[in-house]
Design an enzyme around this catalytic site. Structure first.
Site, PDB file in Angstrom:
ATOM      1  CG  HIS A 293      -2.168  -0.824   0.987  1.00 41.65           C
ATOM      2  ND1 HIS A 293      -2.941  -1.302   2.010  1.00 41.65           N
ATOM      3  CD2 HIS A 293      -2.759  -1.256  -0.151  1.00 41.65           C
ATOM      4  CE1 HIS A 293      -3.964  -1.990   1.506  1.00 41.65           C
ATOM      5  NE2 HIS A 293      -3.860  -1.974   0.203  1.00 41.65           N
ATOM      6  NE  ARG A 400      -5.724  -6.172 -16.364  1.00 41.47           N
ATOM      7  CZ  ARG A 400      -5.017  -5.131 -16.784  1.00 41.47           C
ATOM      8  NH1 ARG A 400      -4.808  -4.099 -15.975  1.00 41.47           N
ATOM      9  NH2 ARG A 400      -4.526  -5.102 -18.009  1.00 41.47           N
ATOM     10  NE  ARG A 436     -11.171  -8.780 -16.648  1.00 41.39           N
ATOM     11  CZ  ARG A 436      -9.918  -8.987 -17.059  1.00 41.39           C
ATOM     12  NH1 ARG A 436      -9.664  -9.100 -18.349  1.00 41.39           N
ATOM     13  NH2 ARG A 436      -8.937  -9.067 -16.191  1.00 41.39           N
ATOM     14  CG  ASN A 557      -2.633  -8.922 -23.898  1.00 41.30           C
ATOM     15  OD1 ASN A 557      -2.223  -8.264 -24.846  1.00 41.30           O
ATOM     16  ND2 ASN A 557      -2.706  -8.431 -22.678  1.00 41.30           N
ATOM     17  CG  ASP A 558      -6.186 -14.108 -22.572  1.00 45.68           C
ATOM     18  OD1 ASP A 558      -4.995 -14.476 -22.503  1.00 45.68           O
ATOM     19  OD2 ASP A 558      -6.906 -13.936 -21.578  1.00 45.68           O
ATOM     20  NE  ARG A 568      -0.933 -13.610 -23.151  1.00 42.38           N
ATOM     21  CZ  ARG A 568      -1.007 -12.640 -22.247  1.00 42.38           C
ATOM     22  NH1 ARG A 568      -0.046 -11.772 -22.142  1.00 42.38           N
ATOM     23  NH2 ARG A 568      -2.062 -12.526 -21.462  1.00 42.38           N
TER      24      ARG A 568
END
Length: 826
Positions: A293, A400, A436, A557-558, A568
Site C-alpha cells: 500500500h 480488473r 470487468r 493478448n488472449d 505466450r
C-alpha cells in the site's frame, strides 16, 4: 611516377571516421601524393586526410581507386595493394545494437563510473534529496505498560480518527484508510486480543502477541501480496497502542525540513501519509514489494521509489545528497560532479517531456482528420483511477476487479466492493467505466476457492465458467456493481464468454439479483452489459451476440494466443505469438464490422492498444476505443494526430490481405515512412547556448530531446546506438565540431540535431578534439545511404573556415536550419 590501386569498398558502413583513420595512417608513411577516387560519384579526396576521405561519400560496394604520384610511388603501391586486399576490409564491422526491450543503463551515466546501488524498481521517476533515515517506533516499548482504556474504546477512537481523515482525503488516501478500517473490524484481530485480555494479559501484550501471530502467518505465505499486508497490520497495531497508552507520549511524527530521500526498513501507509510531501522526493524501502500500500501511494503521488537496499549500504551517506532513479532501479551515492550533472540533466529532460505530453492530456483523442477514438485506462485497483484521469484518460476501459479477490483469506464483502466501484465511478465524473467481473482461475488462482490444479489453465476452469459453482460470490459482485451504478456511467463486462448460452445465463443471474434487490428495497442503477472478446468463436456469431449485449471489448493478448494456439508464457513457442499475424487482423476486422453493422460499440483493452507501431492499424480497424496503462495515454493522443483515418483504413485492408507477419511489418514500415511529417531539420532539434560539461551530457540531452519531440520512443536504445558508433571511433572532427551519428531502427523520424555550446567539451583523448558545436545524425536504417551522404557532405563543408564561422555565429534556430538546408541541399 604514377601508380593506381583499384578496389571495391567492402566496408559494411562505408568509409567513415574509423576506417578513414586507418587508411590515412598507412598513406601518411609515404611522401607521394595519394588520392582516393570514388568511381560511383566522382568524388575524390586526399588519402592523407580523414575528413577528405569521409567526404568522398564512399559506401559499401562502391568502386574506388587509390591514385599514387611521387618518388616513392612504387613502394607505396606495394604496401597499399597488400593493405587494401588483406587488412582494410577488416578494419570495421557491422555495428551491434543491444536488443530492444531490455532496461539499458545509459552510457552517458556509466562512462562516469558512478557508484550505484542496484535495487528493485517500484515507482518511476528521478529523485534528488538529502538521505534521511526514518526513525520508527518499536512496538516493544508498550510491552508491560498498563492501558488507559479498554480495547473497545481504543478501537472506537482509532476508527473515528480514520473516518475523520477519510472525509478530507483524496481517492488514494481514502482507499488505504478504508483498508485500515477493514483491519479494525477483522474478527481474527478482535477475537484474539479479547481472548488474551480475558486470560489476564495486558492490552498492550495482547495486541503485541496477536500482531506477532498474524504477521508470522502472513510471512509464511507464498503470496508476496499477503506478506506485504504485514505493514498494514503493524500500522493499525501502533495506532491502537498509542491511543490506549497516551501517558507514554509516544510520538510518530517525523519531520522533514528540506528536500529528502527517506530510507526505511518498513514504512506503513499512515507513516507515509504523515510525511511532508513538499519535502519527500524519494523512497528507499528495504523490503517493500510492488503491491505494498505504501508503494501504491508512492506511485499515486509520483514519488520515485525502490526497494531491496539494506540500510547498511547507505549508512555512510546519511545527511548527504543522493539520487534515486526509479526507472533504472538504482541509488546513486558519492556522486561526482559529472554523475550529478547526468541526473540533473535527466530530471530536466523528464520535466520537459512532461510539459510536452501535458499539452495532450486534456485534448480530445482524435486523428489528423478529426476522427475521434476514445483513449481509456486499464486499472487494477481503486487508487489508480484518479491518477489515470489526471493523465488524460477519457474513461476506464478495463477495471480488473479480480485484484479485489486475490491474495487474501476471504472474499471481499458487498460493502467493500461497493465502495471500490463507487470510488472509481466518482473519480470518473461521468466518463464511462468498464467494470470487468472477476476473471478468476487460470493464471489467477484464489486459495480460498480451492479451484483444482489444471494442466492447461488458460483453456480451463476460469472466469465466467466458475460463476455457477460460486453463484453467491458472483451475485454479491453484481449487487455491489448495481448499487454503485447510480454514481456514474457504469458498464459491466463478462470475461471468457464463448457462447450465446453463457451470456444468456449471465443475464438471467443479473435479473435475479435485481429482483431480490427490488424485494429488499435496495436501490440500484442501470448498467450497460458487454463481453470480453478473447475467444475466436465469438467472431463467427457476432450478429447473434449483438442481440444480447450492448458493447464489446477485445482482449488482444488472449485473443492472439487462443487464435494462434500459442501459450505466450511458454518460451518454446512464445516467438510464434504475434498480433500482427494476418489471421489475427482478419479476426479483428470481423469483430469490428460485426459490431458496427448492428450499431454496437467495440474497444480494445489489450497491450496492443499502446503499441505506437501498430496504432495506424488499430485506427484503420475502426475501433471506437483503445484502453491502456495510464502513462501511455498522452503519448497515444499525440500520436493519433499524426494519422489520417482514411489512409489508416486503406493500410488495414492491405494488411489483412498480406500472407505473412513479415509482409505486414514491411507494410507498416513503408506506411510509417510515407507518413513522415517531421522534417529532417527542425527548430525543435536545435539547442543554442547549451551549458554542457561533457560529451556525455551533450549526447544525453540531444537523444533525450528526440524522445521529448516524439521522434523516438526508444531513448535508451537510441543512445546505445550512438555510443556504439563512438566506441568504434570518436566523431570529433576538429575545429570545434563533432558529428555523432548512427543509422538505427530505434529512430522513428530521421533527424539532424544541433547543439551550440557555451564552452567546449573534450570529445576524445586527442587534445585538439574539443567541441563546442555538435551536429548529431540519427537516421533510420530504411533511409538507405542517406546517413553517409549527409555525414560526408557535412565533413566536406566543415573543411571550410567560412562555413564553420557562419554556422557558429547564427543568432536563431531558424537561421541555423535555413543555412543547413541550403548548404546540404536538404
Amino acid at each position: 611516377m604514377k601508380k593506381e590501386v583499384a578496389f571495391t569498398c567492402e566496408l559494411p558502413n562505408g568509409i567513415h571516421a574509423r576506417p578513414a583513420n586507418h587508411l590515412e595512417a598507412v598513406c601518411s608513411q609515404f611522401k607521394s601524393d595519394i588520392t582516393l577516387k570514388n568511381l560511383r560519384n566522382g568524388n575524390q579526396g586526399s588519402a592523407k586526410s580523414v575528413l577528405s576521405l569521409v567526404g568522398t561519400d564512399t559506401l559499401l560496394d562502391d568502386p574506388c581507386s587509390l591514385i599514387i604520384e611521387g618518388d616513392d610511388a612504387e613502394q607505396a603501391f606495394e604496401t597499399l595493394a597488400k593493405y587494401i586486399q588483406e587488412e582494410f576490409p577488416h578494419c570495421d564491422e557491422e555495428l551491434v545494437v543491444m536488443e530492444q526491450g531490455d532496461v539499458l543503463m545509459p552510457q552517458s551515466l556509466m562512462r562516469h563510473n558512478p557508484t550505484l546501488i542496484h535495487a528493485k524498481r517500484l515507482s518511476a521517476g528521478i529523485a534528488k534529496g538529502k538521505l534521511v533515515r526514518y526513525t520508527d517506533v518499536e512496538l516493544s516499548v508498550f510491552d508491560g505498560e498498563e492501558a488507559s482504556m479498554s480495547f473497545a474504546d481504543a478501537k472506537q477512537a482509532v476508527t473515528e480518527s480514520l473516518l475523520a481523515k477519510a472525509e478530507t482525503a483524496n481517492g488514494q488516501e481514502k482507499e488505504i484508510i478504508n483498508a485500515h478500517l477493514g483491519i479494525l473490524k477483522d474478527d481474527a484481530l478482535n477475537d484474539q486480543v479479547n481472548a488474551m485480555v480475558k486470560q489476564g494479559d495486558s492490552l498492550a501484550r495482547a495486541i503485541l502477541k496477536t500482531v506477532a501471530a498474524i504477521t508470522d502467518t502472513l510471512l509464511q505465505s507464498s503470496s508476496d501480496y499477503l506478506k506485504e499486508r504485514v505493514l498494514d497490520i503493524k500500522d493499525i497495531a501502533l495506532q491502537l497502542l498509542i491511543t490506549s497508552h497516551p501517558h507514554l507520549n509516544v510520538l510518530t511524527e517525523f519531520t522533514l525540513s528540506e528536500p529528502s530521500v527517506v530510507i526505511a526498513n518498513d514504512l506503513t501507509p499512515s507513516q507515509f501519509l504523515g510525511l511532508d510531501r513538499a519535502y519527500l522526493k524519494g523512497l528507499i524501502l528495504t523490503q517493500a514489494g510492488s503491491t505494498s500500500h505504501t508503494v501504491i501511494l508512492a506511485r499515486a503521488f509520483n514519488i520515485p521509489a525502490v526497494s531491496g537496499v539494506a540500510i547498511e549500504q547507505c549508512a555512510s551517506q546519511e545527511g548527504e545528497t543522493i539520487y534515486v532513479d526509479g526507472g533504472l532501479g538504482v541509488v546513486a551515492v558519492e556522486t561526482s560532479e559529472s554523475v550529478a550533472a547526468y541526473f540533473e540533466r535527466a530530471i530536466w529532460l523528464a520535466d520537459k517531456k512532461a510539459q510536452v505530453e501535458g499539452e495532450f492530456v486534456h485534448q480530445a483523442a482524435q486523428t489528423k482528420d478529426g476522427k475521434g477514438i476514445e483513449i481509456a485506462a486499464n486499472i487494477a485497483c481503486t487508487v489508480e483511477a484518479e491518477p489515470a484521469f489526471a493523465k488524460g484518460a477519457e474513461g476506464i476501459g478495463l477495471f480488473r476487479t479480480e485484484m479485489l479477490f486475490m491474495d487474501r483469506a476471504t472474499a471481499p464483502d458487498e460493502d467493500e466492493q461497493f465502495n471500490a466501484y463507487k470510488a472509481v465511478l466518482e473519480a470518473a465524473e461521468g466518463k464511462p467505466v468498464i467494470i470487468r467481473t472477476m476473471d478468476i482461475g487460470g493464471d489467477k488462482p484464489i486459495d480460498y476457492l480451492n479451484l483444482p490444479h489444471e494442466h492447461n489453465p488458460f483453456l480451463g476452469y476460469r472466469a465466467v465458467r466458475i460463476y455457477p459453482q460460486f453463484l453467491a460470490l458472483f451475485h454479491t459482485q453484481i449487487r455491489a456493481i448495481l448499487r454503485a451504478a447510480p454514481f456514474g456511467h457504469t458498464k459491466v463486462m463478462i470475461p471468457m464468454i464463448q457462447s450465446i448460452e453463457e451470456i444468456r445465463w449471465v443475464k438471467e443471474q443479473i435479473a435475479t439479483v435485481k429482483a431480490v434487490m427490488d424485494s429488499e428495497g435496495v436501490s440500484y442503477g442501470e448498467i450497460e452489459l458487454g463481453i470480453m472478446v478473447e475467444i475466436p468463436s465469438v467472431a463467427f456469431i457476432m450478429d447473434q451476440f449483438c442481440k444480447e449485449v450492448d458493447f464489446f471489448s477485445i482482449g488482444s493478448n488472449d485473443m492472439t494466443q487462443y487464435l494462434l494456439a500459442v501459450d505466450r508464457d511458454n518460451d518454446n513457442v512464445a516467438k510464434l505469438y504475434n498480433s500482427l499475424a494476418p489471421s489475427f487482423l482478419r479476426l479483428l476486422d470481423a469483430v469490428v464490422k460485426g459490431a458496427h453493422a448492428n450499431d454496437k460499440w467495440v474497444g480494445l483493452c489489450g497491450e496492443l492498444g499502446a503499441n505506437k507501431k501498430v496504432l495506424p492499424l488499430l485506427i484503420g480497424a475502426g475501433l471506437d476505443e483503445l484502453s491502456m496503462a495510464a502513462p501511455s495515454i498522452a503519448p497515444t493522443k499525440a500520436a493519433l494526430r499524426q494519422f489520417d483515418s482514411a489512409q489508416c483504413r486503406e493500410l488495414f485492408e492491405q494488411a489483412c490481405n498480406c500472407a505473412t507477419i513479415a509482409d505486414v511489418e514491411a507494410l507498416l514500415d513503408t506506411f510509417s515512412r510515407a507518413q513522415e511529417d517531421k522534417p529532417l531539420l527542425a527548430t525543435e532539434c536545435v539547442l543554442l547556448d547549451c551549458d554542457f560539461n561533457s560529451k556525455e551530457e551533450a549526447i544525453q540531452t540531444l537523444v533525450g530531446n528526440l524522445g521529448i519531440q516524439g521522434r523516438t520512443h526508444l531513448v535508451s536504445e537510441l543512445e546505445a546506438d550512438i555510443w556504439a558508433r563512438e566506441e568504434v571511433f570518436s566523431t570529433g572532427l576538429g575545429n570545434g565540431f563533432a558529428i555523432p551519428h548512427t543509422k538505427s531502427d530505434n529512430i522513428t523520424h530521421s533527424s539532424i540535431s544541433i547543439a551550440r555550446l557555451k564552452k567546449p567539451v573534450r570529445w576524445s583523448e586527442d587534445e585538439d578534439s574539443d567541441a563546442d558545436f555538435v551536429i548529431m545524425l540519427t537516421l533510420n536504417k530504411d533511409q538507405g545511404d542517406q546517413h553517409m551522404r549527409i555525414f560526408s557532405g557535412l565533413a566536406r563543408k566543415l573543411i571550410h573556415e567560412s562555413f564553420r564561422n557562419t554556422i557558429k555565429n547564427m543568432a536563431t534556430e531558424d537561421e541555423v536550419i535555413g543555412f543547413l538546408k541550403s548548404e546540404l541541399a536538404l
